[in-house]
Motif scaffolding. Structure first.
Motif, PDB file in Angstrom:
ATOM      1  N   SER A  66     -31.325  54.250 -18.955  1.00 36.67           N
ATOM      2  CA  SER A  66     -31.240  53.881 -17.548  1.00 36.67           C
ATOM      3  C   SER A  66     -31.430  55.124 -16.694  1.00 36.67           C
ATOM      4  O   SER A  66     -31.078  56.231 -17.101  1.00 36.67           O
ATOM      5  CB  SER A  66     -29.894  53.218 -17.238  1.00 36.67           C
ATOM      6  OG  SER A  66     -28.825  54.120 -17.477  1.00 36.67           O
ATOM      7  N   LYS A  89     -31.614  51.858 -12.596  1.00 37.26           N
ATOM      8  CA  LYS A  89     -32.718  51.025 -13.058  1.00 37.26           C
ATOM      9  C   LYS A  89     -32.805  51.048 -14.586  1.00 37.26           C
ATOM     10  O   LYS A  89     -32.474  52.042 -15.230  1.00 37.26           O
ATOM     11  CB  LYS A  89     -34.040  51.521 -12.482  1.00 37.26           C
ATOM     12  CG  LYS A  89     -34.171  51.375 -10.975  1.00 37.26           C
ATOM     13  CD  LYS A  89     -35.550  51.841 -10.511  1.00 37.26           C
ATOM     14  CE  LYS A  89     -35.718  51.676  -9.012  1.00 37.26           C
ATOM     15  NZ  LYS A  89     -37.066  52.112  -8.555  1.00 37.26           N
ATOM     16  N   THR A  90     -33.283  49.942 -15.151  1.00 38.09           N
ATOM     17  CA  THR A  90     -33.532  49.896 -16.587  1.00 38.09           C
ATOM     18  C   THR A  90     -34.797  50.686 -16.888  1.00 38.09           C
ATOM     19  O   THR A  90     -35.836  50.482 -16.257  1.00 38.09           O
ATOM     20  CB  THR A  90     -33.716  48.447 -17.057  1.00 38.09           C
ATOM     21  OG1 THR A  90     -32.527  47.709 -16.778  1.00 38.09           O
ATOM     22  CG2 THR A  90     -34.000  48.395 -18.556  1.00 38.09           C
ATOM     23  N   ASP A 143     -36.340  46.762 -10.308  1.00 37.33           N
ATOM     24  CA  ASP A 143     -35.143  47.143 -11.069  1.00 37.33           C
ATOM     25  C   ASP A 143     -35.491  47.816 -12.391  1.00 37.33           C
ATOM     26  O   ASP A 143     -34.587  48.186 -13.154  1.00 37.33           O
ATOM     27  CB  ASP A 143     -34.277  45.915 -11.332  1.00 37.33           C
ATOM     28  CG  ASP A 143     -35.020  44.819 -12.105  1.00 37.33           C
ATOM     29  OD1 ASP A 143     -36.262  44.720 -11.956  1.00 37.33           O
ATOM     30  OD2 ASP A 143     -34.366  44.065 -12.849  1.00 37.33           O
ATOM     31  N   ILE A 144     -36.796  47.957 -12.682  1.00 36.42           N
ATOM     32  CA  ILE A 144     -37.233  48.572 -13.945  1.00 36.42           C
ATOM     33  C   ILE A 144     -38.036  49.836 -13.655  1.00 36.42           C
ATOM     34  O   ILE A 144     -38.949  49.823 -12.820  1.00 36.42           O
ATOM     35  CB  ILE A 144     -38.069  47.591 -14.786  1.00 36.42           C
ATOM     36  CG1 ILE A 144     -37.236  46.354 -15.141  1.00 36.42           C
ATOM     37  CG2 ILE A 144     -38.582  48.270 -16.059  1.00 36.42           C
ATOM     38  CD1 ILE A 144     -38.007  45.292 -15.917  1.00 36.42           C
ATOM     39  N   ASP A 145     -37.701  50.897 -14.339  1.00 32.98           N
ATOM     40  CA  ASP A 145     -38.390  52.189 -14.209  1.00 32.98           C
ATOM     41  C   ASP A 145     -39.224  52.413 -15.469  1.00 32.98           C
ATOM     42  O   ASP A 145     -38.672  52.658 -16.545  1.00 32.98           O
ATOM     43  CB  ASP A 145     -37.355  53.309 -14.037  1.00 32.98           C
ATOM     44  CG  ASP A 145     -37.991  54.694 -13.973  1.00 32.98           C
ATOM     45  OD1 ASP A 145     -39.217  54.790 -13.743  1.00 32.98           O
ATOM     46  OD2 ASP A 145     -37.257  55.687 -14.147  1.00 32.98           O
ATOM     47  N   GLU A 190     -43.994  47.863 -11.649  1.00 30.78           N
ATOM     48  CA  GLU A 190     -42.801  48.331 -10.939  1.00 30.78           C
ATOM     49  C   GLU A 190     -42.704  47.714  -9.546  1.00 30.78           C
ATOM     50  O   GLU A 190     -41.600  47.447  -9.052  1.00 30.78           O
ATOM     51  CB  GLU A 190     -42.807  49.853 -10.847  1.00 30.78           C
ATOM     52  CG  GLU A 190     -42.521  50.536 -12.177  1.00 30.78           C
ATOM     53  CD  GLU A 190     -42.467  52.048 -12.058  1.00 30.78           C
ATOM     54  OE1 GLU A 190     -41.829  52.684 -12.918  1.00 30.78           O
ATOM     55  OE2 GLU A 190     -43.060  52.594 -11.098  1.00 30.78           O
TER      56      GLU A 190
END
Length: 422
Positions: free
Chosen positions: A33, A38-39, A67-69, A62
């Motif tokens: 994380s 962010k995940t 919420d996702i990296d 993205e």
């Protein structure tokens, strides 16, 4: 083509134990994380800065999934297969692995190093995908293709003039190559250029005749070799020996006006567009369907897909599957089509996106070239592929350089594959 379970016997690559099991990512971090919660999804890929499709996919994903990296794990292209093999053997947890070719995919999947994506694959509209079946392992899928390149005929529109390039046979192509050849010495313009790769002759022959490159009987290569050598003899193409010794690039032959026609993979379109944007060439180019053995209204060519897979030991498998599914689907296809890369998924809308790229030819013939009837895998996959590929390459070079006749070279291929591999 369906890959067989016998691929489980593919011999492991021998790698140096000194190699570390974990590659470095672009941000230098190694956590599941990010600092903002962010995940993190890490994606193993190659030459990130020189391969714009990766950035296009990561940025697009993205934007849809804030919420996702997604973090690239950048590996040198030449080292990529060995490095990924080492990473997996060492228990690396990089989430997504780019499958550079189907051979590597088969190796990792049959070793149990990839998570199944069969559920995701069964939800896809297979009729809209090129290359999806190449990842079918006895009904199970462990990767989904996001791009699929295949061979078309690139040509100089100014040199071709009003010539109908829409339904060429190889005999037609040879006649045009002679017709388009002009001048001499430093002013020589060849009607065609054939790059030195064996696939130019052998993979094309296999795709259009149904011949088996692993079978040990290569008589089906003969006609294509005779056509290629005939063009050399007529001086309608640069000789294989000259191209090899001078390390000639296929790009230079078209972009400098040295050749009117160049059979090549669809990936070249993106490079030509980039060069034009940078002011490196002003060639008026287009694409036509690859010539056929006979004119029956169908276009058969060869190519190879590129896919994403999820590491079985991924830290964030659910987010990784989300990325892979998105990249292989319509939105991922649109993202790469916008930069002139051929996506695995296609539709009328995606084709419109592809041809709306600044500098892309907009004529109907170029559009037709991007919709072949059948795309055969460039080289079948088995535990014998690597050894046979090397034999066919060696004999190809001897035939094209004139050191062996076509018949002698084909006989040697037959004998060597049967005696050394089968």
């Amino acid at each position: 083509m369906k890959l067989k379970k016998k691929l489980a016997h593919i011999a492991p690559l021998v790698v140096a134990t000194a190699l570390t099991a974990t590659a470095c990512n672009a941000s230098g971090t190694d956590s599941s994380s990010s600092s903002d919660g962010k995940t993190v999804v890490k994606v193993a890929l190659w030459n990130y800065k020189m391969t714009p499709e990766f950035k296009a996919l990561i940025d697009g994903f993205e934007a849809k999934n804030p919420d996702i990296d997604v973090q690239p794990v950048d590996i040198l292209a030449d080292n990529y297969p060995d490095k990924v093999t080492t990473m997996l053997a060492g228990g690396d947890t990089t989430d997504v692995l780019t499958m550079k070719n189907v051979t590597d995919y088969a190796r990792y999947a049959t070793r149990g190093q990839l998570l199944p994506l069969t559920d995701e694959a069964t939800k896809l509209d297979k009729a809209s995908y090129s290359g999806l079946d190449d990842y079918d392992l006895d009904g199970k899928y462990y990767a989904l293709p996001y791009r699929s390149d295949f061979w078309v005929l690139f040509y100089n529109k100014d040199m071709a003039g009003t010539t109908d390039m829409s339904k060429l046979t190889w005999d037609d192509y040879a006649q045009l190559a002679k017709k388009f050849t002009k001048g001499s010495g430093s002013d020589k313009v060849y009607g065609a250029y054939h790059h030195v790769w064996r696939s130019v002759v052998q993979a094309m022959s296999s795709a259009q005749t149904g011949g088996d490159q692993l079978g040990g009987d290569y008589a089906f290569f003969k006609d294509q070799y005779e056509m290629a050598l005939g063009l050399q003899k007529a001086k309608a193409t640069l000789s294989f020996s000259a191209a090899s010794s001078n390390q000639v690039t296929y790009d230079s032959q078209l972009t400098t006006g040295k050749a009117a026609m160049v059979p090549m993979g669809s990936w070249w379109a993106a490079a030509l567009l980039a060069e034009k944007k940078q002011g490196k060439n002003d060639i008026n180019w287009g694409m036509a369907p690859i010539p056929q053995i006979k004119n029956d209204g169908k276009t058969v060519t060869f190519g190879s897909p590129t896919a994403f897979a999820v590491n079985k030991k991924a830290k964030n498998a659910d987010a990784a599957k989300k990325f892979v599914t998105w990249a292989s689907g319509p939105e991922g296809a649109a993202a790469v089509a916008k930069i002139g890369v051929t996506p695995a998924y296609t539709s009328g809308e995606i084709l419109d996106t592809f041809f709306s790229v600044e500098g892309m030819p907009t004529d109907e013939l170029s559009r037709k070239a991007m919709q072949p009837t059948t795309v055969q895998l460039e080289m079948p996959v088995s535990d014998k592929t690597s050894d046979i590929d090397q034999i066919l390459k060696e004999e190809h070079e001897l035939i094209m350089s004139g050191e062996k006749s076509v018949d002698e070279g084909i006989k040697e291929m037959d004998d060597r594959v049967r005696n050394e591999v089968q």
